[in-house]
Design a protein around this motif. Structure first.
Motif, PDB file in Angstrom:
ATOM      1  N   GLY A 152       0.796  -1.219   0.000  1.00  0.00           N
ATOM      2  CA  GLY A 152       0.000   0.000   0.000  1.00  0.00           C
ATOM      3  C   GLY A 152       0.828   1.268   0.000  1.00  0.00           C
ATOM      4  N   LYS A 153       0.274   2.305   0.577  1.00  0.00           N
ATOM      5  CA  LYS A 153       0.941   3.607   0.599  1.00  0.00           C
ATOM      6  C   LYS A 153       2.087   3.616   1.610  1.00  0.00           C
ATOM      7  N   PRO A 154       3.038   4.556   1.475  1.00  0.00           N
ATOM      8  CA  PRO A 154       4.150   4.632   2.429  1.00  0.00           C
ATOM      9  C   PRO A 154       3.646   4.876   3.852  1.00  0.00           C
ATOM     10  N   GLY A 172      11.513   1.424   0.429  1.00  0.00           N
ATOM     11  CA  GLY A 172      10.845   2.162   1.494  1.00  0.00           C
ATOM     12  C   GLY A 172      10.000   1.218   2.333  1.00  0.00           C
ATOM     13  N   THR A 173       9.212   1.788   3.235  1.00  0.00           N
ATOM     14  CA  THR A 173       8.296   1.002   4.066  1.00  0.00           C
ATOM     15  C   THR A 173       6.865   1.399   3.703  1.00  0.00           C
ATOM     16  N   TYR A 174       6.023   0.394   3.515  1.00  0.00           N
ATOM     17  CA  TYR A 174       4.679   0.616   3.007  1.00  0.00           C
ATOM     18  C   TYR A 174       3.656  -0.190   3.825  1.00  0.00           C
ATOM     19  N   HIS A 175       2.377   0.162   3.641  1.00  0.00           N
ATOM     20  CA  HIS A 175       1.307  -0.616   4.260  1.00  0.00           C
ATOM     21  C   HIS A 175       1.330  -2.032   3.680  1.00  0.00           C
ATOM     22  N   PRO A 176       1.372  -3.062   4.519  1.00  0.00           N
ATOM     23  CA  PRO A 176       1.377  -4.455   4.017  1.00  0.00           C
ATOM     24  C   PRO A 176      -0.034  -4.909   3.667  1.00  0.00           C
TER      25      PRO A 176
END
Length: 324
Positions: A152-154, A172-176
């Motif tokens: 998903g989004k960051p 980056g890190t995102y919604h899983p």
């Protein structure tokens, strides 16, 4: 700065000698086994025979895989047929890309064929499979984690998933979203199990409940995703699909409950009385039964059928009279 996050695998393939074990395919296979195993338990509990679910799954699963891949390729055709892309990649199912909508639709066609061959009502079989399918989806979604896709989004939430730099993705890190959908599917399975016991669902209503509940979750999870997709009136195509299918499933539940209340009393008739039994075999059985009945009525007809038996009896009587 993230204090915690979910790391992604460095690779989605584990080499076992010359055999590549792909995480995506492994999750799909495990999901199928779970669905068949749990569906078999529910089918037996409803009065069906052991092994029937697996026999029909032999038809449903291949159809489902083909349908899921077709839906993905058609709705994301730009990934395979646009300039610079290789259309051969459309056949590389192990790299990810299965549309649940196509999988369920085509899988239903395969299941219908299998059920018809066994003389089994498709809605009853679908009811037995419904929670198992949801569990299978929950497992299958982890295949997206192996491929680092469908996130998903960051976000900097502790459960964010780490995505590394790669083709069509930024580190980056995102919604899983794969995790959100996996947990939602587990909830859907538990909901169907509870509702089926509480309300004694039948005639396809347990399956329709699974479809409606899944669509409700898929709509908001889909809205969070950032991967490329077609949009209609500002919404992703899959969001519209979820809304439409949700409405159809709810309508089916309401109409079916009025037209066919309760649950099927017999889900799997005996083989000798199944509608799908070969007509010649049924005729032969009927003929044998008729001959057996005639033999019981006239023992002489077994060796000398028809009037010949009567002729022998008359001649024997006449000879006896002459002797007398």
């Amino acid at each position: 700065m993230n204090l915690a996050s979910i790391p992604s695998p460095s690779t989605g393939v584990i080499e076992l000698g010359p055999i590549p074990l792909r995480g995506y395919a492994f999750c799909i296979i495990i999901g199928v086994f779970v669905a068949v195993w749990f569906g078999n338990k529910r089918w037996i509990a409803r009065g069906g025979k052991a092994g029937t679910v697996a026999d029909i799954a032999v038809w449903a699963v291949p159809f489902g895989l083909v349908g899921g891949r077709l839906y993905h390729v058609i709705t994301d055709y730009q990934l395979y047929f646009s300039e610079g892309e290789n259309w051969v990649d459309a056949f590389k199912i192990w790299e990810g890309g299965l549309g649940i909508w196509g999988a369920i639709a085509f899988g239903a066609v395969g299941a219908w064929i299998g059920c018809r061959r066994r003389g089994i009502p498709l809605p009853a079989w679908a009811d037995a499979l419904a929670p198992g399918i949801a569990f299978a989806q929950a497992i299958g979604r982890w295949g997206n984690w192996f491929n680092q896709e469908l996130y998903g989004k960051p976000t900097d939430l502790p459960w964010a998933v780490e995505i590394s730099e790669g083709a069509n993705r930024v580190a980056g890190t995102y919604h899983p979203t794969f995790l959100y959908e996996s947990l939602w599917c587990i909830g859907v399975a538990l909901l169907v199990i509870w509702a089926d016991r509480r309300f004694t669902l039948g005639h396809g209503r347990a399956f329709a409940l699974y479809v409606a509940a899944y669509c409700a979750g898929r709509a908001w999870i889909e809205y969070m995703r950032v991967d490329e997709a077609h949009h209609i009136l500002g919404l992703r195509l899959n969001v519209w699909t979820a809304i439409i299918v949700f409405v159809l499933a709810v309508v089916y539940i309401v109409v079916s409950a009025k037209l066919r209340p309760g649950r099927e009393e017999i889900v799997e008739p005996d083989r000798d009385t199944t509608p799908g039994k070969n007509a010649d075999a049924r005729d032969a059985d009927a003929k044998d039964a008729e001959q057996d009945a005639d033999a019981k009525k006239d023992p002489l007809s077994k060796d000398e059928p028809g009037e010949s038996g009567k002729g022998l009896t008359a001649e024997s009587t006449e000879a006896a009279a002459e002797k007398g």
